[in-house]
Every structure is written in structure tokens, then in C-alpha cells.
Scaffold this active site. Structure first.
Site, short mmCIF file in Angstrom:
data_model
loop_
_atom_site.label_atom_id
_atom_site.label_comp_id
_atom_site.label_asym_id
_atom_site.label_seq_id
_atom_site.Cartn_x
_atom_site.Cartn_y
_atom_site.Cartn_z
N SER A 51 0.87 -1.18 0.00
CA SER A 51 0.00 0.00 0.00
C SER A 51 0.90 1.23 0.00
CB SER A 51 -0.84 0.00 1.29
OG SER A 51 -1.50 1.23 1.47
N TYR B 64 -2.77 -0.21 10.78
CA TYR B 64 -2.66 -0.54 9.34
C TYR B 64 -1.32 -0.07 8.78
CZ TYR B 64 -4.10 -0.82 4.39
OH TYR B 64 -4.19 -1.11 3.04
N1 LIG Z 1 -8.61 -0.25 -1.34
C1 LIG Z 1 -7.55 0.51 -1.15
O1 LIG Z 1 -7.62 1.75 -1.17
C2 LIG Z 1 -6.19 -0.14 -0.94
C3 LIG Z 1 -5.06 0.68 -1.06
C4 LIG Z 1 -3.80 0.12 -0.88
C5 LIG Z 1 -3.68 -1.23 -0.60
N2 LIG Z 1 -4.80 -2.00 -0.47
C6 LIG Z 1 -4.60 -3.41 -0.16
O2 LIG Z 1 -5.19 -4.21 -1.17
C7 LIG Z 1 -5.48 -5.49 -0.64
C8 LIG Z 1 -6.89 -5.87 -1.02
O3 LIG Z 1 -7.79 -4.95 -0.45
P1 LIG Z 1 -9.14 -4.48 -1.18
O4 LIG Z 1 -9.14 -3.00 -1.15
O5 LIG Z 1 -9.30 -5.19 -2.45
O6 LIG Z 1 -10.21 -4.94 -0.07
P2 LIG Z 1 -11.44 -5.94 -0.14
O7 LIG Z 1 -12.05 -5.93 1.23
O8 LIG Z 1 -12.30 -5.63 -1.31
O9 LIG Z 1 -10.75 -7.35 -0.40
C9 LIG Z 1 -10.13 -8.04 0.64
C10 LIG Z 1 -10.28 -9.51 0.42
O10 LIG Z 1 -9.61 -10.20 1.48
C11 LIG Z 1 -10.51 -11.15 2.05
N3 LIG Z 1 -10.17 -11.33 3.46
C12 LIG Z 1 -10.16 -10.40 4.45
N4 LIG Z 1 -9.77 -10.97 5.60
C13 LIG Z 1 -9.52 -12.28 5.33
C14 LIG Z 1 -9.09 -13.38 6.09
N5 LIG Z 1 -8.83 -13.27 7.40
N6 LIG Z 1 -8.93 -14.57 5.47
C15 LIG Z 1 -9.20 -14.72 4.15
N7 LIG Z 1 -9.61 -13.70 3.37
C16 LIG Z 1 -9.78 -12.51 3.96
C17 LIG Z 1 -11.90 -10.57 1.84
O11 LIG Z 1 -12.88 -11.59 1.88
C18 LIG Z 1 -11.73 -10.00 0.43
O12 LIG Z 1 -11.84 -11.03 -0.54
C19 LIG Z 1 -5.21 -5.40 0.87
O13 LIG Z 1 -3.93 -5.93 1.12
C20 LIG Z 1 -5.22 -3.90 1.12
O14 LIG Z 1 -4.46 -3.57 2.26
C21 LIG Z 1 -6.06 -1.48 -0.64
#
Ligand SMILES: NC(=O)c1ccc[n+]([C@@H]2O[C@H](COP(=O)([O-])OP(=O)(O)OC[C@H]3O[C@@H](n4cnc5c(N)ncnc54)[C@H](O)[C@@H]3O)[C@@H](O)[C@H]2O)c1
Length: 263
Positions: A143, A156
Site C-alpha cells: 500500500s 494498518y
Molecule cells: N482499497 C484501497 O484503497 C487499498 C489501497 C492500498 C492497498 N490496499 C490493499 O489491497 C489489498 C486488497 O484490499 P481491497 O481494497 O481489495 O479490499 P477488499 O475488502 O475488497 O478485499 C479483501 C479480500 O480479502 C478477504 N479477506 C479479508 N480478511 C480475510 C481473512 N482473514 N482470510 C481470508 N480472506 C480474507 C476478503 O474476503 C476480500 O476477498 C489489501 O492488502 C489492502 O491492504 C487497498
């Protein structure tokens, strides 16, 4: 010919925003993908969309047994593993340290780190043998919060920073057999959920009032990312033809945070 023709990947959190985009793109590039996530309804939906190009495993990334089962399922279905993508994580709704009561701190810390850090390490641990055999690679979703303050709360941001060290150390320990890299997205239009109990105001990320506008205004490229905007980086890093000399590297996909100004 796709960039990942004949390859097999395991993606955690592959039903959510960024993970789901990675899974779709990997399939488009010719890979077969094992997807591990918690929500069985979303897993079933993904399975029906992508058919026999994917298998789905319902599990929790903080559990060693579930990670072992996910790798075993990928090997059983597809015979090998070329890439492990650690991606599942939860947010902390920008919660500052002074807003967490000391008596609540340990439980919140343990829960967030169990998913966001331990989950990546367990997935890595369980896929080492298979990746050594294929001389494959690991890719982790970091991130902008792995490098800068203010894009999340204390738990986080601290957890994402820790993963920079994890990637470096794993790349060092697993060379020359396995390449280890990361992708660091900036604010992305997803419904990322926060750890329960941390903040009473907590809502999924893209339902925060003004999130899209504020995220776009914070970066030089002046737009918020869609999950698909990051997927190509995961394809590149998984590609033996195109990234065979790349390890211990983290690709920033964040609209230019490093050079952001107030102008
Ligand atoms: N959305 C943003 O702005 C952003 C920015 C930078 C980084 N990220 C990173 O991207 C990655 C994905 O996030 P996203 O935004 O797609 O979120 P999201 O909530 O849409 O997706 C997260 C996924 O992880 C799964 N998950 C969560 N906890 C879990 C667990 N304990 N066991 C198994 N599965 C689990 C959820 O079911 C979902 O499929 C993460 O690592 C997040 O930190 C997101």
C-alpha cells in the site's frame, strides 16, 4: 498467447476488489488460479464466472491449517504452483493510537496483525516447497501506507511498513529459487472492510463520504484507482519472461504519492 500461459497461481482475498481484479486478469493471461477467501457466497460467484480456470477455497489467512489446505488444493487441482499472491487484508478506519483504549489495544493489534502480516507469512511459508520446485515467485499487496503516513491509522500503517521488511528478508532467504516482490497501490475504489470494534463510525472504504474526491485530490495524477488499474503489475512480476531478474522489488501504483505537493 497470454503472459502467464500454463502458469498456476494462488491468490488470497481473491473475491475482493484488488484480489478479484488480479484473478480475472491472471485468467485472461492464461493462468489457472486457486482463490482463497472468507466469503463463500462471493467464492461461489467467482467460480461460476470463471469456471474450470479457477478453484475456490474458503479459509482464513491467519490460520496455518487453512493456508496449508489452500496450497494442497491448488497442487491437487493444477499439479504445481508458480505464484503465490498474498493480498487479503483488513483496514483500521484511520484509527489513531490515542483513540484506542489501552485495554483494547492488544486484541486489536493481534487481530489486525494476524490477518495483515501473519496471513502473508503463513501463505508464504506454506507455498515455499511448491515454489522452490517450480522456481516460481511470491507477490504481496502492500500500500502507499507501506511507505507514507496518513493513509490509514496506526495499526494498518505499521503493519504495511512491516511488510516491506518481510519482502526484503524473504527475497534474501529464498533466492535463488523464488523471486519475492510487492505491489503498493494507492487509494482504490473497493469496499475494503475495517477490523470490527476499532471504530464505531467504520464503513467500507468506498462508502466513506468524500473518499473518492479526497483520494483523487491527494495525488498528482488526480484520480482514484480502480482495482483493475493495478492488475498488470501482478502479471509482470509473475512473468518469468519479463521479470526474471526482479526480486525484492515493490512497484508503486499510487498516482504519484512520492512527488505529491499542495499546489
Ligand atoms: N482499497 C484501497 O484503497 C487499498 C489501497 C492500498 C492497498 N490496499 C490493499 O489491497 C489489498 C486488497 O484490499 P481491497 O481494497 O481489495 O479490499 P477488499 O475488502 O475488497 O478485499 C479483501 C479480500 O480479502 C478477504 N479477506 C479479508 N480478511 C480475510 C481473512 N482473514 N482470510 C481470508 N480472506 C480474507 C476478503 O474476503 C476480500 O476477498 C489489501 O492488502 C489492502 O491492504 C487497498
Amino acid at each position: 498467447m497470454g503472459w502467464l500461459e500454463g502458469q498456476v497461481a494462488l491468490v488470497t482475498g481473491g473475491t475482493g476488489g484488488i484480489g478479484r481484479a488480479i484473478v480475472h486478469r491472471y485468467v485472461e493471461e492464461g493462468a489457472r488460479v486457486a482463490v482463497m477467501a472468507r466469503d463463500s457466497v462471493q467464492l461461489a460467484q467467482l467460480q461460476s464466472e470463471l469456471g474450470d480456470r479457477v478453484i475456490t477455497i474458503s479459509g482464513d489467512v491467519s490460520s496455518a491449517a487453512d493456508n496449508k489446505a489452500a496450497v494442497a488444493a491448488a497442487l491437487e487441482a493444477f499439479g504445481k504452483l508458480d505464484t503465490f499472491v498474498g493480498n487479503a487484508a483488513v483496514f483500521d478506519y484511520f484509527t489513531r493510537l490515542d483513540r484506542i483504549e489501552p485495554e483494547d489495544f492488544e486484541a486489536s493489534f493481534q487481530k489486525l496483525f494476524a490477518i495483515n502480516v501473519q496471513g502473508y507469512l503463513l501463505g508464504a511459508r506454506c507455498s515455499i516447497d511448491a515454489l522452490r520446485e517450480s522456481r516460481g515467485s511470491m507477490i504481496f499487496t502492500l500500500s502507499n501506507s507501506a511507505f507514507y503516513a496518513g493513509g490509514g491509522g496506526i495499526l494498518y500503517v505499521t503493519a504495511k511498513h512491516a511488510l516491506v521488511g518481510m519482502i526484503r528478508q524473504l527475497a534474501y532467504e529464498l533466492a535463488p529459487d523464488i523471486r519475492v516482490n510487492g505491489v503498493a497501490p494507492g487509494a482504490t475504489n473497493t469496499a475494503m472492510k475495517s477490523l470490527e470494534g476499532l471504530s464505531k463510525r467504520s464503513v467500507p472504504l468506498n462508502q466513506i463520504p468524500g473518499f473518492e474526491h479526497n483520494a483523487a485530490e491527494a495525488v498528482p495524477l488526480k484520480s482514484i484507482a480502480e482495482p483493475e488499474d493495478h492488475a498488470g503489475h501482478y502479471v509482470l512480476l509473475a512473468s518469468r519472461r519479463n521479470a526474471s531478474q526482479t526480486t525484492a522489488n515493490i512497484i508503486h501504483s499510487d498516482g504519484g504519492w512520492e512527488v505529491r505537493t499542495h499546489a
